[in-house]
Scaffold this motif. Structure first.
Motif, PDB file in Angstrom:
ATOM      1  N   THR A   1       5.572   7.970  20.812  1.00 37.60           N
ATOM      2  CA  THR A   1       4.452   8.011  21.758  1.00 37.60           C
ATOM      3  C   THR A   1       3.615   6.744  21.683  1.00 37.60           C
ATOM      4  OG1 THR A   1       4.356  10.410  21.448  1.00 37.60           O
ATOM      5  CG2 THR A   1       2.465   9.392  22.493  1.00 37.60           C
ATOM      6  N   PHE A   2       3.116   6.315  22.827  1.00 45.13           N
ATOM      7  CA  PHE A   2       2.192   5.191  22.889  1.00 45.13           C
ATOM      8  C   PHE A   2       1.099   5.503  23.901  1.00 45.13           C
ATOM      9  CE2 PHE A   2       5.518   4.301  25.953  1.00 45.13           C
ATOM     10  CZ  PHE A   2       4.852   3.821  27.065  1.00 45.13           C
ATOM     11  N   VAL A   3      -0.030   4.795  23.785  1.00 41.42           N
ATOM     12  CA  VAL A   3      -1.170   4.967  24.685  1.00 41.42           C
ATOM     13  C   VAL A   3      -1.365   3.683  25.477  1.00 41.42           C
ATOM     14  CG1 VAL A   3      -3.673   5.360  24.813  1.00 41.42           C
ATOM     15  CG2 VAL A   3      -2.313   6.585  23.118  1.00 41.42           C
TER      16      VAL A   3
ATOM     17  N   SER B   1      -6.354  16.232  32.351  1.00 43.16           N
ATOM     18  CA  SER B   1      -6.146  15.371  31.178  1.00 43.16           C
ATOM     19  C   SER B   1      -5.560  16.118  29.975  1.00 43.16           C
ATOM     20  CB  SER B   1      -7.466  14.706  30.778  1.00 43.16           C
ATOM     21  OG  SER B   1      -8.443  15.685  30.501  1.00 43.16           O
ATOM     22  N   ASN B   2      -5.275  17.390  30.127  1.00 41.72           N
ATOM     23  CA  ASN B   2      -4.720  18.183  29.031  1.00 41.72           C
ATOM     24  C   ASN B   2      -3.196  18.022  28.967  1.00 41.72           C
ATOM     25  OD1 ASN B   2      -4.647  20.134  26.931  1.00 41.72           O
ATOM     26  ND2 ASN B   2      -4.108  21.696  28.424  1.00 41.72           N
ATOM     27  N   ILE B   3      -2.678  17.830  27.759  1.00 42.29           N
ATOM     28  CA  ILE B   3      -1.238  17.718  27.550  1.00 42.29           C
ATOM     29  C   ILE B   3      -0.823  18.840  26.603  1.00 42.29           C
ATOM     30  CG2 ILE B   3       0.675  16.221  26.876  1.00 42.29           C
ATOM     31  CD1 ILE B   3      -1.297  13.855  27.201  1.00 42.29           C
TER      32      ILE B   3
ATOM     33  N   ALA C   1       1.309  14.316  19.952  1.00 46.67           N
ATOM     34  CA  ALA C   1       2.639  14.183  20.544  1.00 46.67           C
ATOM     35  C   ALA C   1       3.587  13.386  19.665  1.00 46.67           C
ATOM     36  CB  ALA C   1       2.531  13.521  21.919  1.00 46.67           C
ATOM     37  N   SER C   2       3.041  12.442  18.890  1.00 45.82           N
ATOM     38  CA  SER C   2       3.895  11.579  18.064  1.00 45.82           C
ATOM     39  C   SER C   2       4.642  12.356  16.978  1.00 45.82           C
ATOM     40  CB  SER C   2       3.065  10.453  17.437  1.00 45.82           C
ATOM     41  OG  SER C   2       2.142  10.973  16.502  1.00 45.82           O
TER      42      SER C   2
ATOM     43  N   GLU D   1      -9.461  11.336  24.312  1.00 43.64           N
ATOM     44  CA  GLU D   1      -8.460  12.373  24.571  1.00 43.64           C
ATOM     45  C   GLU D   1      -7.047  11.802  24.547  1.00 43.64           C
ATOM     46  OE1 GLU D   1     -11.295  11.927  26.194  1.00 43.64           O
ATOM     47  OE2 GLU D   1     -12.206  13.837  26.754  1.00 43.64           O
ATOM     48  N   SER D   2      -6.891  10.558  25.048  1.00 43.13           N
ATOM     49  CA  SER D   2      -5.578   9.903  25.042  1.00 43.13           C
ATOM     50  C   SER D   2      -5.071   9.706  23.624  1.00 43.13           C
ATOM     51  CB  SER D   2      -5.658   8.526  25.713  1.00 43.13           C
ATOM     52  OG  SER D   2      -6.025   8.611  27.051  1.00 43.13           O
ATOM     53  N   ILE D   3      -5.953   9.227  22.764  1.00 42.12           N
ATOM     54  CA  ILE D   3      -5.563   8.939  21.382  1.00 42.12           C
ATOM     55  C   ILE D   3      -5.265  10.227  20.625  1.00 42.12           C
ATOM     56  CG2 ILE D   3      -6.392   7.969  19.192  1.00 42.12           C
ATOM     57  CD1 ILE D   3      -7.902   5.867  21.037  1.00 42.12           C
ATOM     58  N   VAL D   4      -6.103  11.239  20.792  1.00 40.87           N
ATOM     59  CA  VAL D   4      -5.864  12.534  20.135  1.00 40.87           C
ATOM     60  C   VAL D   4      -4.539  13.128  20.602  1.00 40.87           C
ATOM     61  CG1 VAL D   4      -6.693  14.909  19.938  1.00 40.87           C
ATOM     62  CG2 VAL D   4      -8.306  13.008  19.679  1.00 40.87           C
ATOM     63  N   ALA D   5      -4.282  13.085  21.908  1.00 40.05           N
ATOM     64  CA  ALA D   5      -3.023  13.622  22.450  1.00 40.05           C
ATOM     65  C   ALA D   5      -1.829  12.845  21.918  1.00 40.05           C
ATOM     66  CB  ALA D   5      -3.054  13.588  23.968  1.00 40.05           C
TER      67      ALA D   5
END
Length: 193
Positions: free
Chosen positions: A180-182, A138-140, A174-175, A166-170
Motif C-alpha cells: 500500500t502507498f498514499v 473516505s472509508n475503506i 491495508a498494508s 484518514e489516508s495514512i491510517v487506512a
C-alpha cells in the motif's frame, strides 16, 4: 419510472430488489451540471461512457453504477439545488467495486495497481492512468481491502487534502494485507491533470 434489477450480494441471502432512478431521469444534462463536469476536465465521451444523467425536478447530476450484466446497482447524485446534502447515494455503495480501467496503460506493472479515491470524478481522472475506484466517501472497509487484494498487488490511497490523516491510517491498516502507498496532494484528485 426507470427501474433496473439489483442483484443480491454474493455473500448474503437477500431477495432481489429494484433500484429506481429519479422519475424524470434523462441522459441530457443541465448546463450547470455539464459546466461543472468540464470544469474538472471530465470530457463528453467520459460523461457518455459513465452514463451520467440528470433529474431536473431534483436538480441532481446522476452518476449510475452498473454490474457486469448491465443492471443498475447504485447511483450517486450531486445536488445542484439550494437545499439538501451535496451528495445523495442510493444503493449499497460499500459493496460495489466500480473500477475505472484506463484505456492505455503506459507501464505493464500498472496493471497490478489500483488507486482508491473518494468520488466518481476522482476515479475517472485517476482512471486515465491507473485502475481506480471511488469509495463514495473516505472509508475503506477491511472487506474491501481483502477483495482488492484478490485482484491487485498494490493499493494506492488518494483522498482529498482534508483527509490526509484518514489516508495514512487506512494505509497502515491495508498494508497488513496488500502493498500500500498514499498519494498526498494539495488538490482533490479530480482537480489534478
Amino acid at each position: 419510472s426507470i427501474r433496473s434489477r439489483l442483484e443480491p450480494k454474493i455473500d448474503t441471502d437477500q431477495p432481489t430488489t429494484y433500484l429506481d432512478f429519479p422519475p424524470d431521469y434523462t441522459s441530457l444534462l443541465s448546463n450547470d451540471a455539464f459546466q461543472w463536469l468540464t470544469k474538472y476536465r471530465i470530457w463528453p465521451e467520459e460523461i457518455r461512457d459513465h452514463n451520467f444523467g440528470w433529474s431536473d425536478k431534483r436538480k441532481l447530476l446522476v452518476m449510475p453504477v452498473y454490474d457486469r450484466d448491465h443492471n443498475l446497482v447504485m447511483w450517486q447524485g450531486r445536488n445542484f439545488g439550494t437545499n439538501g446534502q451535496k451528495y445523495l447515494t442510493h444503493g449499497p455503495a460499500s459493496d460495489i467495486l466500480d473500477i475505472v480501467t484506463p484505456k492505455n496503460l503506459a507501464v505493464k506493472s500498472e496493471l497490478n495497481t489500483i488507486i482508491v479515491v473518494e468520488g466518481k470524478l476522482d476515479a475517472i481522472k485517476v482512471g486515465r492512468v491507473y485502475h481506480s475506484m471511488p469509495l463514495w466517501g473516505s472509508n475503506i472497509p477491511l472487506k474491501l481491502i481483502r477483495r482488492l487484494k484478490e485482484r491487485f498487488s498494490k493499493l494506492g490511497i488518494w483522498l482529498d487534502p482534508d483527509k490526509r490523516r484518514e489516508s495514512i491510517v487506512a494505509a497502515l491498516r491495508a498494508s497488513q494485507y496488500i502493498d500500500t502507498f498514499v498519494v498526498l496532494s494539495n488538490k482533490d484528485p479530480k482537480e489534478n491533470d
